[in-house]
Design a protein around this motif. Structure first.
Motif, PDB file in Angstrom:
ATOM      1  N   THR A 177     -19.675 -23.634  35.095  1.00  0.00           N
ATOM      2  CA  THR A 177     -21.150 -23.152  35.435  1.00  0.00           C
ATOM      3  C   THR A 177     -21.142 -21.929  34.305  1.00  0.00           C
ATOM      4  OG1 THR A 177     -20.073 -21.924  37.361  1.00  0.00           O
ATOM      5  CG2 THR A 177     -21.150 -24.033  37.824  1.00  0.00           C
ATOM      6  N   ASP A 178     -19.908 -21.417  33.998  1.00  0.00           N
ATOM      7  CA  ASP A 178     -20.470 -20.040  33.019  1.00  0.00           C
ATOM      8  C   ASP A 178     -19.087 -19.966  32.187  1.00  0.00           C
ATOM      9  OD1 ASP A 178     -21.726 -18.060  32.269  1.00  0.00           O
ATOM     10  OD2 ASP A 178     -21.705 -16.613  34.119  1.00  0.00           O
ATOM     11  N   LEU A 179     -19.383 -19.183  31.341  1.00  0.00           N
ATOM     12  CA  LEU A 179     -18.396 -18.702  30.358  1.00  0.00           C
ATOM     13  C   LEU A 179     -17.870 -17.243  30.705  1.00  0.00           C
ATOM     14  CD1 LEU A 179     -19.534 -20.297  27.040  1.00  0.00           C
ATOM     15  CD2 LEU A 179     -17.841 -21.360  28.524  1.00  0.00           C
ATOM     16  N   LEU A 180     -16.454 -17.129  30.518  1.00  0.00           N
ATOM     17  CA  LEU A 180     -15.978 -15.728  31.016  1.00  0.00           C
ATOM     18  C   LEU A 180     -16.011 -15.068  29.555  1.00  0.00           C
ATOM     19  CD1 LEU A 180     -13.443 -16.574  33.572  1.00  0.00           C
ATOM     20  CD2 LEU A 180     -15.879 -15.895  33.977  1.00  0.00           C
ATOM     21  N   THR A 181     -16.402 -13.678  29.597  1.00  0.00           N
ATOM     22  CA  THR A 181     -16.326 -12.992  28.174  1.00  0.00           C
ATOM     23  C   THR A 181     -15.533 -11.707  28.554  1.00  0.00           C
ATOM     24  OG1 THR A 181     -18.473 -12.046  28.361  1.00  0.00           O
ATOM     25  CG2 THR A 181     -18.445 -14.110  27.201  1.00  0.00           C
ATOM     26  N   ASP A 182     -15.042 -11.221  27.461  1.00  0.00           N
ATOM     27  CA  ASP A 182     -14.507  -9.756  27.347  1.00  0.00           C
ATOM     28  C   ASP A 182     -14.952  -9.158  26.021  1.00  0.00           C
ATOM     29  OD1 ASP A 182     -13.274  -7.383  27.311  1.00  0.00           O
ATOM     30  OD2 ASP A 182     -11.033  -8.181  27.168  1.00  0.00           O
ATOM     31  N   GLY A 183     -16.023  -8.278  26.124  1.00  0.00           N
ATOM     32  CA  GLY A 183     -16.854  -8.175  24.995  1.00  0.00           C
ATOM     33  C   GLY A 183     -17.430  -9.172  24.392  1.00  0.00           C
ATOM     34  N   GLU A 184     -17.314  -9.529  23.274  1.00  0.00           N
ATOM     35  CA  GLU A 184     -17.867 -10.815  22.565  1.00  0.00           C
ATOM     36  C   GLU A 184     -17.091 -11.877  22.702  1.00  0.00           C
ATOM     37  OE1 GLU A 184     -20.568 -11.762  18.574  1.00  0.00           O
ATOM     38  OE2 GLU A 184     -18.811 -10.650  18.686  1.00  0.00           O
ATOM     39  N   ALA A 185     -15.927 -11.824  23.096  1.00  0.00           N
ATOM     40  CA  ALA A 185     -14.886 -12.890  23.229  1.00  0.00           C
ATOM     41  C   ALA A 185     -14.919 -13.717  24.344  1.00  0.00           C
ATOM     42  CB  ALA A 185     -13.630 -12.431  22.900  1.00  0.00           C
ATOM     43  N   VAL A 186     -14.893 -15.122  24.198  1.00  0.00           N
ATOM     44  CA  VAL A 186     -14.570 -15.912  25.487  1.00  0.00           C
ATOM     45  C   VAL A 186     -13.214 -16.112  25.848  1.00  0.00           C
ATOM     46  CG1 VAL A 186     -15.096 -18.333  26.163  1.00  0.00           C
ATOM     47  CG2 VAL A 186     -16.593 -17.305  24.675  1.00  0.00           C
ATOM     48  N   VAL A 187     -13.252 -15.737  27.260  1.00  0.00           N
ATOM     49  CA  VAL A 187     -11.891 -15.582  27.558  1.00  0.00           C
ATOM     50  C   VAL A 187     -11.455 -16.737  28.833  1.00  0.00           C
ATOM     51  CG1 VAL A 187     -11.531 -13.205  26.895  1.00  0.00           C
ATOM     52  CG2 VAL A 187     -12.312 -13.668  29.039  1.00  0.00           C
ATOM     53  N   GLY A 188     -12.453 -17.594  29.134  1.00  0.00           N
ATOM     54  CA  GLY A 188     -12.336 -18.358  30.223  1.00  0.00           C
ATOM     55  C   GLY A 188     -13.775 -19.107  30.658  1.00  0.00           C
ATOM     56  N   ARG A 190     -15.897 -20.292  34.345  1.00  0.00           N
ATOM     57  CA  ARG A 190     -15.939 -20.217  35.865  1.00  0.00           C
ATOM     58  C   ARG A 190     -16.258 -21.458  36.566  1.00  0.00           C
ATOM     59  NH1 ARG A 190     -18.874 -15.964  36.041  1.00  0.00           N
ATOM     60  NH2 ARG A 190     -17.523 -14.611  37.014  1.00  0.00           N
ATOM     61  N   VAL A 191     -15.654 -22.117  37.363  1.00  0.00           N
ATOM     62  CA  VAL A 191     -15.946 -23.391  38.081  1.00  0.00           C
ATOM     63  C   VAL A 191     -16.325 -22.918  39.459  1.00  0.00           C
ATOM     64  CG1 VAL A 191     -15.043 -25.529  38.540  1.00  0.00           C
ATOM     65  CG2 VAL A 191     -14.228 -24.269  36.548  1.00  0.00           C
ATOM     66  N   GLY A 192     -17.707 -22.912  39.773  1.00  0.00           N
ATOM     67  CA  GLY A 192     -17.969 -22.563  41.015  1.00  0.00           C
ATOM     68  C   GLY A 192     -17.717 -21.003  41.173  1.00  0.00           C
ATOM     69  N   SER A 193     -16.892 -20.744  42.271  1.00  0.00           N
ATOM     70  CA  SER A 193     -16.647 -19.365  42.375  1.00  0.00           C
ATOM     71  C   SER A 193     -15.368 -18.994  41.840  1.00  0.00           C
ATOM     72  CB  SER A 193     -16.505 -19.040  43.952  1.00  0.00           C
ATOM     73  OG  SER A 193     -15.593 -19.823  44.611  1.00  0.00           O
ATOM     74  N   GLU A 194     -14.618 -20.023  41.062  1.00  0.00           N
ATOM     75  CA  GLU A 194     -13.217 -19.927  40.685  1.00  0.00           C
ATOM     76  C   GLU A 194     -13.489 -19.544  39.133  1.00  0.00           C
ATOM     77  OE1 GLU A 194      -9.199 -22.287  40.023  1.00  0.00           O
ATOM     78  OE2 GLU A 194     -10.922 -23.370  40.645  1.00  0.00           O
ATOM     79  N   GLU A 195     -12.551 -18.392  38.764  1.00  0.00           N
ATOM     80  CA  GLU A 195     -12.373 -17.905  37.476  1.00  0.00           C
ATOM     81  C   GLU A 195     -11.260 -18.481  36.940  1.00  0.00           C
ATOM     82  OE1 GLU A 195     -12.712 -13.724  37.030  1.00  0.00           O
ATOM     83  OE2 GLU A 195     -15.060 -13.810  37.501  1.00  0.00           O
ATOM     84  N   VAL A 196     -11.234 -19.372  35.805  1.00  0.00           N
ATOM     85  CA  VAL A 196     -10.144 -19.755  35.037  1.00  0.00           C
ATOM     86  C   VAL A 196      -9.885 -19.055  33.804  1.00  0.00           C
ATOM     87  CG1 VAL A 196      -8.866 -21.951  34.468  1.00  0.00           C
ATOM     88  CG2 VAL A 196     -10.635 -22.102  36.337  1.00  0.00           C
ATOM     89  N   ARG A 197      -8.977 -18.425  33.356  1.00  0.00           N
ATOM     90  CA  ARG A 197      -8.861 -17.754  32.147  1.00  0.00           C
ATOM     91  C   ARG A 197      -8.107 -18.483  31.042  1.00  0.00           C
ATOM     92  NH1 ARG A 197     -10.956 -12.375  31.830  1.00  0.00           N
ATOM     93  NH2 ARG A 197     -11.739 -12.202  34.297  1.00  0.00           N
ATOM     94  N   ALA A 198      -8.144 -18.089  29.896  1.00  0.00           N
ATOM     95  CA  ALA A 198      -7.697 -19.243  28.726  1.00  0.00           C
ATOM     96  C   ALA A 198      -7.928 -18.164  27.376  1.00  0.00           C
ATOM     97  CB  ALA A 198      -8.418 -20.425  28.363  1.00  0.00           C
ATOM     98  N   ASP A 199      -6.981 -18.730  26.561  1.00  0.00           N
ATOM     99  CA  ASP A 199      -7.070 -18.023  25.161  1.00  0.00           C
ATOM    100  C   ASP A 199      -8.299 -18.424  24.187  1.00  0.00           C
ATOM    101  OD1 ASP A 199      -4.447 -16.224  25.243  1.00  0.00           O
ATOM    102  OD2 ASP A 199      -3.594 -18.036  25.513  1.00  0.00           O
ATOM    103  N   ALA A 200      -8.536 -19.646  24.699  1.00  0.00           N
ATOM    104  CA  ALA A 200      -9.610 -20.253  23.899  1.00  0.00           C
ATOM    105  C   ALA A 200     -10.093 -21.325  24.814  1.00  0.00           C
ATOM    106  CB  ALA A 200      -9.162 -21.027  22.413  1.00  0.00           C
ATOM    107  N   VAL A 201     -11.311 -21.740  24.583  1.00  0.00           N
ATOM    108  CA  VAL A 201     -12.531 -22.674  25.277  1.00  0.00           C
ATOM    109  C   VAL A 201     -13.021 -23.499  24.360  1.00  0.00           C
ATOM    110  CG1 VAL A 201     -14.189 -23.090  26.959  1.00  0.00           C
ATOM    111  CG2 VAL A 201     -12.920 -20.910  27.491  1.00  0.00           C
ATOM    112  N   ILE A 202     -12.856 -24.825  24.482  1.00  0.00           N
ATOM    113  CA  ILE A 202     -13.509 -25.834  23.512  1.00  0.00           C
ATOM    114  C   ILE A 202     -14.744 -26.586  24.568  1.00  0.00           C
ATOM    115  CG2 ILE A 202     -13.214 -27.809  22.307  1.00  0.00           C
ATOM    116  CD1 ILE A 202     -10.223 -27.212  22.000  1.00  0.00           C
ATOM    117  N   LEU A 203     -15.825 -26.578  24.012  1.00  0.00           N
ATOM    118  CA  LEU A 203     -16.894 -27.099  24.602  1.00  0.00           C
ATOM    119  C   LEU A 203     -17.084 -28.287  24.020  1.00  0.00           C
ATOM    120  CD1 LEU A 203     -19.364 -24.241  24.824  1.00  0.00           C
ATOM    121  CD2 LEU A 203     -18.130 -25.140  26.582  1.00  0.00           C
TER     122      LEU A 203
END
Length: 487
Positions: A177-188, A190-203
């Motif tokens: 449902t959303d992309l997590l960011t740290d500054g401009e970088a994508v870091v994971g 959101r799946v519903g209320s859960e945050e799932v972190r990663a070094d990279a996300v492939i859409l």
């Protein structure tokens, strides 16, 4: 230290990205919006055919599930050189030169196929739809020769098995449902209320073809009226999230892959059917007959080229007709050449012993106009040129304002059949711009750190049409690119 990669989606492109990332040493979590039964995106709705450049049978044999098939000794595969692939794509570019993405698709297509073969994904010659028997031999036509065993379902199953063997994890019913960011970088994500972190996300979650709202907004025209051939889950979620981060829109957003479909098909290709049967709602043998609109007029050159090169455009042409429908008309001479989809238990058609009765039975069509069109067509058919469905036979019409260029036979042998069709949308062409590592580019040209994409979400691969089988190959080429880049 190995990287952790999240892949959003689970179709062919997503699987290729996952296999490539795992191969490069990353750990991979795949998040699929659908439940297990509808996983695989549009891949399960395809016939599993993949177009790629090859020189001859020697390039194909390593890919075959059964290299001892006795038919092979009497088979002429021909070749499909890169130059021909280039020409075929250029034929759909509307005057545009080859894009960087198209050049990559062509140059890496054979390698991508052998890479898949090395991971246990095997293929079969498409004898039933891409060859005709001629002088005791199976002659392939149109540059498209191989499909995955058990078509798109089989391709998904084999890729999923390869992904699992390498240690990949997949979670179903997990809509991002959303992309997590740290500054401009994508870091994971959101799946519903859960945050799932990663070094990279492939859409890798497809285009926007299943959203009537986005079709109306981004494509215009009659596309809001189209039947949706594939998965109900490709509603543009990934594109919307990426656009929210300033990702560069790229490619032809009003463009899409379409095909003539049974007028009475339910949206999403008949989800109540086994996945392998969903393609049976296609109706792509128009080249063996003619198509008539509500006024009883022909509106395309049904024999312009092999159907691999026309069905994506003719689906759009049907949708543009009055009432968004047409009828495909055939006589008994070609009945045994019609594909199995015309004998599908849910195929809608009318039948009559005379053309006059047939015209009266085609609902929504002016019967007098249809009868006049068919009479003029029959009078214009070249009688001095032999019919040969294995080649562009030049057996056309003379004197018509809209010619039929090949495979024109008189429609004069009963019983006659007519099948009602409309335009069905399969996937959209507009997407995102990617770097040479599959990373998503910002609208100002720089890479968005941590964000990659592949599959239908890559723009610039197709414009005003596409040669059949290129979509799955594009998924493999750009999926592998994104997986390696993310890892």
């Amino acid at each position: 230290m190995s990287k952790h990669v999240i892949i959003v989606g689970s179709g062919n492109a997503a699987m290729c990205a996952g296999i490539a990332a795992l191969e490069a040493g990353a750990s991979v979590l795949m998040l699929e919006k659908a439940g297990e039964g509808l996983a695989g995106g549009n891949t399960k709705y395809t016939a599993g055919a993949m177009r790629f450049a090859y020189d001859g049978a020697e390039d194909l044999l390593p890919l075959l599930k059964d290299p001892e098939d006795p038919r092979l000794v009497a088979t002429d595969f021909g070749g499909y050189p890169q130059a021909k692939f280039c020409d075929d794509l250029l034929g759909f570019n509307g005057g545009r030169p080859l894009s960087v993405e198209q050049k990559r698709l062509i140059s890496e297509s054979l390698f991508a196929m052998h890479w898949l073969g090395g991971h246990g994904i095997k293929f079969e010659p498409i004898y039933s739809r891409q060859s005709f028997e001629k002088d005791g031999r199976h002659v392939f036509w149109g540059g498209l020769t191989l499909a995955a065993e058990n078509e798109g379902v089989g391709l998904f199953d084999m890729e999923l098995a390869a992904f699992a063997r390498l240690g990949g994890e997949i979670r179903y019913d997990s809509a991002v449902t959303d992309l997590l960011t740290d500054g401009e970088a994508v870091v994971g994500v959101r799946v519903g209320s859960e945050e799932v972190r990663a070094d990279a996300v492939i859409l890798a979650c497809g285009g926007f073809e299943a959203s009537a709202r986005l079709r109306a907004e981004l494509m215009g025209g009659d596309w809001e009226k189209a039947k949706v051939r594939g998965t109900p889950h490709n509603t543009g979620d990934g594109l919307t999230l990426a656009h929210g981060l300033g990702a560069q829109k790229y490619g032809l957003y009003p463009g899409c892959h379409a095909t003539p479909m049974d007028l009475h098909m339910a949206d999403y290709g008949g989800l109540d059917l086994p996945p392998g049967e969903r393609k049976n709602y296609r109706k792509i043998c128009y080249f063996l007959g003619v198509m008539l609109n509500a006024d009883g007029n022909r509106f395309v050159d049904e024999g312009e080229n092999f159907r691999n090169y026309t069905y994506a455009q003719f689906g759009k042409a049907v949708l543009e007709q009055p009432g968004h429908f047409a009828w495909q008309v055939f006589d008994a001479k070609v009945d045994d050449l019609l594909y199995a989809e015309y004998r599908f238990h849910d195929a809608h058609f009318v039948e009559a012993d005379t053309l006059e009765d047939l015209c009266a039975r085609m609902e929504g069509v002016d019967p007098k106009g249809a009868a006049a069109t068919l009479a003029a067509y029959n009078d214009a058919v070249m009688a001095d040129v032999p019919f040969d469905p294995t080649i562009l036979d030049g057996k056309g019409t003379r004197g018509l304002a809209l010619a039929k260029s090949n495979w024109a036979q008189k429609i004069d042998t009963g019983p006659f059949k007519a099948f009602p069709v409309t335009g069905g949308i399969t996937f959209t062409y507009g997407g995102l711009k990617v770097s040479d590592t599959g990373a998503v580019l910002h609208e100002d040209g720089h890479v968005i750190p941590g964000l990659f994409t592949c599959g239908e979400m890559v723009g610039g691969v197709f414009f005003e049409g596409y040669p059949g089988g290129s979509g799955l190959t594009s998924g493999a080429v750009f999926g592998r690119l994104a997986g390696r880049g993310a890892a």
